[in-house]
Design a protein around this motif. Structure first.
Motif, short mmCIF file in Angstrom:
data_model
loop_
_atom_site.label_atom_id
_atom_site.label_comp_id
_atom_site.label_asym_id
_atom_site.label_seq_id
_atom_site.Cartn_x
_atom_site.Cartn_y
_atom_site.Cartn_z
N GLY A 276 0.86 -1.18 0.00
CA GLY A 276 0.00 0.00 0.00
C GLY A 276 0.89 1.23 0.00
N VAL B 3 -1.63 4.43 -4.76
CA VAL B 3 -2.94 5.03 -5.05
C VAL B 3 -2.73 6.16 -6.06
N GLU C 46 -6.63 -0.06 -5.18
CA GLU C 46 -6.74 1.31 -4.68
C GLU C 46 -6.38 2.37 -5.72
N ASN C 47 -6.00 1.93 -6.93
CA ASN C 47 -5.53 2.87 -7.95
C ASN C 47 -6.51 2.86 -9.13
N LYS C 48 -7.34 3.89 -9.22
CA LYS C 48 -8.38 3.94 -10.25
C LYS C 48 -7.78 4.07 -11.65
N GLU D 240 -3.14 5.00 3.79
CA GLU D 240 -3.95 4.59 2.65
C GLU D 240 -5.44 4.58 2.99
N GLN D 241 -5.81 3.99 4.10
CA GLN D 241 -7.20 3.93 4.52
C GLN D 241 -7.28 4.34 5.99
#
Length: 237
Positions: free
Chosen positions: A28, A57, A81-83, A225-226
């Motif tokens: 992450g 990300v 997590e990476n659009k 990250e979150q």
């Protein structure tokens, strides 16, 4: 002894080239070599194959290399997590080789240990095993996986001594030790460099033989990250 460089850009200036394979530590956003990743971005090197547990990300970590179109192929276990990564993959702009997480860790460890291939039960009978040799041992089918070796590995450690021996901090250790051994050349970004002898031999995780370059990080902010929180509950009276 490892060479200590004044900046990440100088540490990588003679190591990067188009089409190279780059292994990068981290999980992450934990334990990622932020300065070294930024130096790769600044170099403009392209057509990269990146080996990493994931691609960070959007806008942070390895995500910045995706944004700049510098990556051709990714060997990873998780990219959720990476659009932008997902968009490029679904559009056929980015080649992705997915690995079960334990298999990826073992492929890196094997590459660092000089083991060209190994057999595992993980992935047998699934898309993971398609096109790969299989063999039966003691009545059980296994799939063959190749060890991974990178042209250059980039890792993040908590502390190094002047020789290049590394220690890590808590979960920021994650993939960094196996990535460090899997590089033909490995550069470590660290929070501090101490004189030789200040790291007890029993505390060394990555021996200096694997490390060719050191740089002290300039990044003070560590991204989360979150972030998950809940209201504090008052203690009962």
């Amino acid at each position: 002894m490892a060479v200590t460089f004044p900046s990440a850009v100088e540490a990588l200036q003679d190591l990067l080239f188009d089409g190279m394979t780059l292994a990068v530590g981290g999980f992450g956003l934990s334990g990622i070599p932020t300065d070294l990743i930024d130096a790769v971005r600044a170099s403009g090197v392209r057509d990269l194959t990146v080996i990493s547990n994931n691609m960070g990300v959007d806008g942070i970590g390895l995500g910045v290399l995706i944004e700049k179109g510098q990556v051709r192929k990714v060997i990873a276990s998780y990219v959720g997590e990476n659009k932008l990564f997902a968009e490029q993959y679904l559009a056929g702009e980015l080649e992705v080789e997915f690995n079960p997480q334990g298999t990826l860790a073992e492929r890196l460890r094997a590459g660092g240990a000089g083991i060209p291939a190994f057999y595992t039960r993980t992935g047998v009978g699934t898309e993971v095993a398609e096109g790969k040799p299989t063999k039966v041992f003691d009545g059980v089918e296994y799939v063959m996986e190749r060890g991974l070796v990178a042209d250059v590995s980039l890792v993040r450690a908590h502390r190094a001594d002047e020789a290049g021996n590394l220690t890590y901090r808590y979960t920021a250790r994650n993939f960094n030790p196996v990535v460090a051994t899997a590089g033909r050349i490995t550069v470590a970004e660290v929070e501090e460099i101490v004189p030789n002898g200040e790291i007890h031999p029993d505390h060394v995780v990555t021996p200096s033989i694997y490390i060719q370059g050191l740089v002290v990080t300039t990044s003070e902010h560590k991204h989360i990250e979150q972030r998950t929180t809940r209201p504090r509950v008052a203690d009962p009276v």
